[in-house]
Design a protein around this motif. Sequence first.
Motif, PDB file in Angstrom:
ATOM      1  N   LYS A 146     -15.019 -23.317  -6.176  1.00 49.88           N
ATOM      2  CA  LYS A 146     -14.128 -22.538  -7.200  1.00 49.88           C
ATOM      3  C   LYS A 146     -14.665 -22.996  -8.485  1.00 49.88           C
ATOM      4  O   LYS A 146     -14.923 -24.348  -8.613  1.00 49.88           O
ATOM      5  CB  LYS A 146     -12.656 -23.061  -6.915  1.00 49.88           C
TER       6      LYS A 146
ATOM      7  N   GLN B  25      -9.804 -21.589 -11.944  1.00 47.61           N
ATOM      8  CA  GLN B  25      -9.451 -20.681 -10.747  1.00 47.61           C
ATOM      9  C   GLN B  25      -8.316 -21.043  -9.822  1.00 47.61           C
ATOM     10  O   GLN B  25      -7.754 -20.358  -9.226  1.00 47.61           O
ATOM     11  CB  GLN B  25     -10.790 -20.264  -9.777  1.00 47.61           C
TER      12      GLN B  25
ATOM     13  N   LEU C 204     -10.149 -14.367  -3.968  1.00 52.00           N
ATOM     14  CA  LEU C 204     -10.635 -14.637  -5.024  1.00 52.00           C
ATOM     15  C   LEU C 204     -12.138 -14.724  -5.252  1.00 52.00           C
ATOM     16  O   LEU C 204     -13.064 -14.393  -6.065  1.00 52.00           O
ATOM     17  CB  LEU C 204     -10.116 -15.800  -5.527  1.00 52.00           C
TER      18      LEU C 204
END
Length: 381
Positions: free
Chosen positions: A301, A305, A340
Amino acid sequence: MNEIQFVDSVAELQDLCQKMQQEPWLAIDTEFLREKTYYPKFCLLQVATLEWVACVDPIALEGELEELFAIINDPAIIKVLHSCRQDVEIFYQLSGKLPAPVYDTQLVAPLLGFQENTGYAMLVSGFLNINLSKIHTRTDWSQRPLSPEQLKYAADDVIYLAKIYQMMQEKLQALGREDWLKEDFEQLMNEDLYDIPPENAWLKIRGKNKLTGKQLAIVQVLAEWREQLAKKDNRPKNWVLRDELILDMAKLQPLNLKALSDIRGMNDGFVRRYGKQVCELIDNARGLPGLKLKNKANNKKKPGQEAVLDILTGVVRLRADENSLNPVILATRKDLEKLLLDEQQSSLLHGWRFSMVGQELQQLLQGALSVSVDKKNLRVQ
């Protein structure tokens, strides 16, 4: 419920098939063994409705099951199973067809307040307040004759399943959720789930994510060779060659019998029988292009995030509360990370989860929707 009918003759099977053909749905389970074979050995079929129950002996009726499978594969009859993947694999292996439509009670359970991947015994306890016996859990179902106690144990799996199916349907209808799982059930009828090409067998080997691309190419070649051999000899693939040895061979890349023998845990019999062939496979694989694992380079990430994940988590909690669900059933933190970092791997973009929250989360990430907050509420606009 009538007494358990044990079916081990052609005449009895024909009578049962006529009875099965009249039903709109059937509760089904199988008993099988696969400890010593690649393909599961089909040992018993249990089938029930609310009115009757039968156990079919496929060992005694080997070669006589065509009519039975025609009914199991009949698209007009719903097949109710619990955690159906292994049962469906057997039907697909023996009949060449998938038994659509299926109704998997394990997939339904989370919509009714149970945890993900709920076991059958927990469902029976939760719906019927009955604690199932575990005395025959390790039974060798290929042995004959089966005792009355063994048959009762096996029959209970479908007797209670039929009752649970009816209760589940009533609860889903009361909640307006009877169609939520249509796509999930349809996905269970994907042939790729039950007939994995040998060239893709390497994808199921754990621990490969620490290897280089060149080493992965060797893993792919060895896993494909092992899969083909295991199928041909009908042996468990780890009896041919264990996963950890495939990983060690990919790292050490032995090109002669001495180097192969020196690998810790390598069986002398395997080296004598297959050593030369395996060394040639490794040598050839060394010249292949390196392979890449999906998401290996995209699993970290970026700054900020984590905050995005917190917002997505808030939306999940909001929709779960609206539908009286545990938020973890709807989406875990790991599920949101997949959405994501790589949408293609996300379960939130399929089935009922997509309708309830997945589409909304996707639009949030694309900037088509936004979130506003006041002291009382979180709103998606």
